[in-house]
Design a protein around this motif. Structure first.
Motif, short mmCIF file in Angstrom:
data_model
loop_
_atom_site.label_atom_id
_atom_site.label_comp_id
_atom_site.label_asym_id
_atom_site.label_seq_id
_atom_site.Cartn_x
_atom_site.Cartn_y
_atom_site.Cartn_z
N PHE A 29 0.81 -1.22 0.00
CA PHE A 29 0.00 0.00 0.00
C PHE A 29 0.85 1.27 0.00
N ASP A 30 2.07 1.17 -0.53
CA ASP A 30 2.96 2.33 -0.57
C ASP A 30 2.31 3.52 -1.27
N GLU A 31 1.52 3.26 -2.28
CA GLU A 31 0.96 4.36 -3.07
C GLU A 31 -0.56 4.37 -2.99
N VAL A 32 -1.11 3.84 -1.89
CA VAL A 32 -2.55 3.82 -1.69
C VAL A 32 -2.90 4.78 -0.57
N PHE A 33 -3.84 5.68 -0.81
CA PHE A 33 -4.18 6.71 0.18
C PHE A 33 -5.65 6.65 0.57
N ASP A 34 -6.23 5.48 0.48
CA ASP A 34 -7.64 5.28 0.85
C ASP A 34 -7.69 4.64 2.24
N ASP A 35 -8.05 5.45 3.25
CA ASP A 35 -8.06 4.94 4.62
C ASP A 35 -8.99 3.76 4.80
N ALA A 36 -10.10 3.75 4.06
CA ALA A 36 -11.05 2.64 4.19
C ALA A 36 -10.41 1.32 3.80
N VAL A 37 -9.42 1.39 2.92
CA VAL A 37 -8.70 0.18 2.49
C VAL A 37 -7.54 -0.13 3.44
N ASN A 56 -7.31 -1.84 -5.19
CA ASN A 56 -7.14 -1.81 -3.74
C ASN A 56 -7.83 -2.99 -3.06
N ARG A 57 -8.99 -3.39 -3.58
CA ARG A 57 -9.67 -4.56 -3.01
C ARG A 57 -8.84 -5.82 -3.19
N LEU A 58 -8.20 -5.92 -4.33
CA LEU A 58 -7.35 -7.09 -4.59
C LEU A 58 -6.12 -7.07 -3.68
N LEU A 59 -5.53 -5.88 -3.50
CA LEU A 59 -4.38 -5.77 -2.60
C LEU A 59 -4.79 -6.13 -1.17
N ARG A 60 -6.00 -5.77 -0.80
CA ARG A 60 -6.49 -6.10 0.55
C ARG A 60 -6.53 -7.62 0.75
N ILE A 61 -6.95 -8.35 -0.27
CA ILE A 61 -6.98 -9.81 -0.19
C ILE A 61 -5.58 -10.36 0.06
N ILE A 62 -4.61 -9.83 -0.67
CA ILE A 62 -3.22 -10.28 -0.52
C ILE A 62 -2.72 -9.97 0.89
N ALA A 63 -3.00 -8.75 1.36
CA ALA A 63 -2.53 -8.33 2.68
C ALA A 63 -3.13 -9.20 3.78
N GLU A 64 -4.40 -9.54 3.67
CA GLU A 64 -5.04 -10.36 4.70
C GLU A 64 -4.38 -11.74 4.78
#
Length: 956
Positions: free
Chosen positions: A245-253, A874-882
């Protein structure tokens, strides 16, 4: 080349005076500049095995001293990761600024400051661009200087994620002017200069696992040092999740991800890192409250109760501010769920008063919006249901716990208190279910009954008593008669627990009186009364009478119903574990094994009867009699202590299946499913020989299948092989499944055919006999094999031969199937052929989930990065992070989580366990973490096999 020649060569390439080449860079500005830039370039090449060689090659070809040229040329190398290329471009820009400075007019310290400010300017400009902020260029320099001072004049690498994170933190926390494009805007520069968190953010460093430790720093067998090294390294799953999430600025994510990271760090004893994440990376108040709660739980698990309490109190204070802002009357189900979890956390840690205080806002909400006199509202219902679900989950955690049982019981009891307060407050429904006027308290009635069942499971006598009294009150009016009758059966255990069976029977009579004529709802509860009376008969030794009463308990008994009443309720088709207690299981629990066996023999007669075969419980599935009868009875024999009789019964069942289903009138799919169910039962009962016989028959039957039914069959066969415990045969069976799936995928042309192929690859699909619920996909089957192998190690400590290669083969084969190897169509290509964007999005999500389940993180991220829409990416990155933050190489055990080389031995134990507990565990700490043959007492690159030769200290 002599030393003097080498010095001269270096001086010439870097445009330095020979006299300073071997001196301390801090003594010369030009040398310091070269040192800084070389270090930056090497850091940008992090992860490249030949980074020194790459840099040396560019230094040879650049103009003397022009390290900006070296960085620019390296940035064009397409073999480097995009992040490295971007970072090298930033370094080249920064180098131009530094090379313009005259060393004669500066000193080494000034050069360091110039480099630091250049990095900050570059980082801020990059953040502004990514975040879409329009900022006047005049603000960049003063902001950079304020940051430099706030960071304690520490330099941060150009183009690094740390710079983006610092910029994001500053703009989230400090009150910035709304219009930053105005050059006259008043910036909070003083606040930034004095923000101590910036120093912590700037000082964060990640260990490069390829760089050798110094002599004397070897990790040895020191659990704490091993854990600290790994979790602070670039291999840490928490670091890897952050970098997504280096370049993600969505707090909800990002906020939920960083909450998980903070929890994982605290659970691993990294309290300072967890604290920094809490303070600087999570910005939404509700998410910050939940993160504080998670960290509190982790601290309690690590034996730090008072520190845990401080975190939990902080969580409560943050959430109180959320409630104050919205108003207590606007409390939502997410609030109720959080307060239930928080109260449970206090209770689990032993802080009962705090647990009670946490629920005060819920009590106030109930006074405002709840009660029988209040009108029913969907909002209140959602809150009450959320509280009940939280209580049910807490009870299940307690029931399934193998350790921390007392703490989990406290947590469950706390959740029960909240649920009761809200359920008892459910109001009168103005528009009853189906428009029936005799269901005015339908929702309240249902959840009072469900709550009572939970109270019985927990043995909370006072709560059970309150449930009984509340239910009796709800049956006092004809306006709620149908709702009470609908749930009267559910509440039977409540009255039996209280030894009030006569009062339960009186409730049935009251309902019939209120109804005025024959009350259909009375049938099932009357049967419950007779079934409880049969239990009492059996305990008195009147077994035959008890069996007969059970068989006759219902008005219109069916064979499947009689089987259930004689044995136990089933949870599902695939789970051979009892749900509700019935006669035989009740006798087992009472220690009456002989009586239980006698009852089970009566059930066995029904299970083999033609009447059960003819019943057709499910008109589509002839195999139901095997599921409802044979397997249930075999398992009941085993529970009653007679495994030999259980296996004998399975053999009788197999004969019955052949007689009933081998003719041409029975679809082959139904026949195959019946045999599969029997094979699974044999394996469940550890009868490998019987399971193999059934498996062989199952394989023979399936030879006639084609298309998706063939895919379903070969995957099911592989599942059975996994259950058998033979990993080699399971891998071979999965190879057969792969070949069958390839045929299906290669011929897929239409959207429906493509979705069918992708479904069988990533998650499973419906088949003729089994429906969708019981089928898994090909990749999940590989993941199941990995989990089965790893769980066996975690629970038993037994490390079977070829464990490492079997796990690696399963993962690599599954990943290769998705990305496409040889002539196999890649999942991405199949998805691209789908017409509807909605279908493409859904299948991409399933593919990413499948990849991460097999640790194919790089491929999953590549797939996410290829998505242009930031919300989808971002939703896909969230899956990876989880998946990363939930990393666990030892499923089934909380003793350890990480096994770098996959040999079955943990790298270190979790900090909540003492050394004495490690010694009693079946697991043994690995003395060679990376499996390179160098013991960890000597290995200076303990997580990098082949990085260093311990004797010569040279690169291999």
């Amino acid at each position: 080349m002599s030393r003097e020649q080498a010095v001269g060569h270096v001086a010439e390439r870097l445009d330095l005076d020979e006299s300073v080449v071997m001196a301390d860079p801090a003594e010369d500005a030009a040398t310091q500049r070269a040192s800084l830039l070389i270090t930056e370039i090497l850091m940008a090449l992090e992860g490249q095995d030949d980074r020194w060689e790459r840099l040396e090659s560019e230094i040879r070809s650049m103009s003397p001293g022009r390290l900006n040229q070296a960085a620019s040329t390296l940035a064009l190398d397409q073999q480097l990761p995009p992040a490295s290329q971007t970072r090298l471009t930033k370094i080249a820009e920064q180098a131009e600024t530094l090379l313009d400075l005259d060393p004669a007019e500066s000193n080494a310290e000034g050069m360091i400051k110039a480099q630091g400010l250049a990095s900050l300017r570059s980082g801020l400009e990059g953040y502004f661009k990514l975040a879409g902020k329009h900022v006047n260029p005049d603000h960049v320099d003063p902001l950079s200087r304020a940051l430099w001072e706030g960071m304690g004049e520490r330099s941060v690498p150009a183009g690094s994620s740390a710079l983006l994170n610092i910029a994001r933190y500053v703009f989230q926390v400090h009150a910035m002017p709304e219009d930053l494009s105005n050059s006259e805007a008043d910036l909070p520069l003083a606040d930034i200069r004095h923000d101590l968190i910036l120093r912590d953010l700037a000082s964060q460093r990640v260990i490069d696992h390829t760089i050798p430790l110094a002599h004397g720093e070897a990790l040895g067998m020191d659990n704490e040092r091993r854990m600290a090294y790994f979790l602070n390294s670039d291999l840490s799953p928490y670091h890897r999740a952050e970098r997504l999430f280096d370049e993600v600025f969505d707090d909800a994510v990002t906020d939920p991800v960083f909450a998980d990271i903070a929890h994982g760090m605290a659970a691993s004893g990294m309290l300072e890192a967890a604290e920094l994440t809490l303070r600087a990376r999570i910005f939404q108040p509700a998410e910050r409250a939940e993160a504080q709660r998670l960290v509190g739980d982790a601290l309690f698990d690590n034996g730090e109760a008072e520190a845990a309490r401080e975190r939990l109190i902080t969580a409560r204070e943050i959430h109180a501010e959320v409630l104050e802002a919205k108003g207590i009357q606007n409390l939502e189900h997410e609030d109720a769920a959080f307060l239930s979890r928080l109260s449970g956390s206090f209770s689990r840690a032993g802080f009962t008063r705090d647990a009670e205080d946490t629920l005060e806002s819920v009590r106030e909400f109930t006074r405002l919006a709840g009660g029988k006199g209040q009108e029913y509202s969907n909002a209140y219902r959602q809150i009450a249901v959320a509280a009940y679900n939280a209580a049910r989950e807490a009870v299940e955690r307690y029931e399934n716990a193998s350790n921390s049982v007392s703490a989990l019981r406290n947590e469950a009891e706390s959740a029960m208190i909240l649920a009761e307060k809200l359920i008892w407050g459910l109001g009168r429904e103005p528009n009853p279910v189906f428009g029936m006027i005799n269901r005015i308290y339908s929702t309240r009635t249902m959840y009072v009954a469900l709550y009572g069942e939970l109270a019985v499971r927990m043995g909370l006598t006072a709560a059970v008593q309150r449930s009984a009294e509340e239910f009796e009150d709800l049956l006092n009016t004809s306006q709620n008669l149908d709702a009470a009758g609908l749930h009267l059966t559910n509440v039977s255990e409540v009255f039996v627990y209280l030894d009030r069976l006569a009062d339960y029977a009186a409730l049935i009579e009251r309902g019939e009186t209120l109804h005025g004529d024959h009350w259909e709802r009375a049938s099932a509860p009357r049967a419950e009364v007779r079934l409880y009376e049969a239990r009492e008969q059996a305990l008195r030794g009147e077994i035959e009478q008890a069996i007969q009463m059970t068989l006759d308990a219902r008005e219109n008994p069916t064979p499947s119903g009689q089987l259930r009443d004689l044995t136990f309720d089933l949870i599902s088709r695939e789970v051979l574990r009892p749900g509700g207690q019935r006669l035989a299981l009740y006798l087992v629990d009472e220690g009456q094994m002989a009586a239980a066996l006698a009852v089970t023999e009566a059930a066995a007669e029904i299970a083999l009867s033609q009447a059960l075969v003819d019943e057709r419980v499910d008109a589509r599935n002839d195999w139901q009699f095997v599921y409802l009868g044979c397997r249930r009875v075999a398992f009941m024999f085993d529970l009653a202590g007679d495994k030999a009789r259980a296996l004998e019964h399975l053999e009788d069942c197999a004969e019955r299946v052949e007689q009933a289903m081998s003719g041409s009138t029975t679809p082959t799919a139904q026949f195959a499913e019946s045999i599969r169910l029997l094979a699974a039962a044999h394996f469940w009962l550890d009868d490998l020989a019987g399971g193999q016989r059934r498996l062989s028959r199952f394989t023979d039957i399936g030879q006639v299948f084609t298309g998706s039914e063939r895919v379903a069959h070969v995957i099911q066969r592989a599942e059975l092989l996994i259950e058998s415990g033979d990993a080699e045969l399971a891998l071979s069976g999965l190879d057969d499944a792969v070949n069958t799936w390839k045929e299906l995928a290669s011929s897929a042309g239409s959207d429906d055919e493509i979705k069918e192929a992708l479904g069988w690859l990533t998650r499973g699909r419906a088949s003729q006999a089994r429906g969708s619920a019981a089928n898994i996909g090909l990749v999940p089957a590989y993941a199941l094999l990995v989990d089965t192998l790893r769980e066996h190690v975690a629970v038993t400590g037994e490390i079977k031969p070829n464990l490492r290669s079997q796990v690696a083969d399963a993962r690599s084969t599954g990943v290769d199937l998705i990305i496409g190897e040889g002539e196999t169509p890649a999942a991405r290509d199949l998805i691209a052929d789908l017409i509807r964007e909605q279908d493409r999005d859904l299948e991409t999500r399933h593919v990413v989930e499948a990849l991460t389940s097999l640790r194919g993180f790089a491929h999953a991220k590549s797939l996410a990065d290829s998505e242009d829409r930031s919300s989808v990416r971002n939703r896909l990155l969230r899956i990876i992070a989880e998946e990363l933050t939930g990393w666990d190489d030892f499923p089934g055990s909380s003793m350890a989580r990480f096994d770098f080389d996959g040999d079955g031995r943990p790298d270190f134990f979790n900090p909540q366990y003492a050394e004495s507990e490690w010694m009693m565990s079946p697991l043994q700490m690995d003395d060679d973490i990376d499996g390179d043959g160098i013991p960890d007492t000597q290995d200076l690159t303990p997580y990098c096999p082949g990085c260093m030769d311990v004797g010569s200290m040279s690169r291999r």
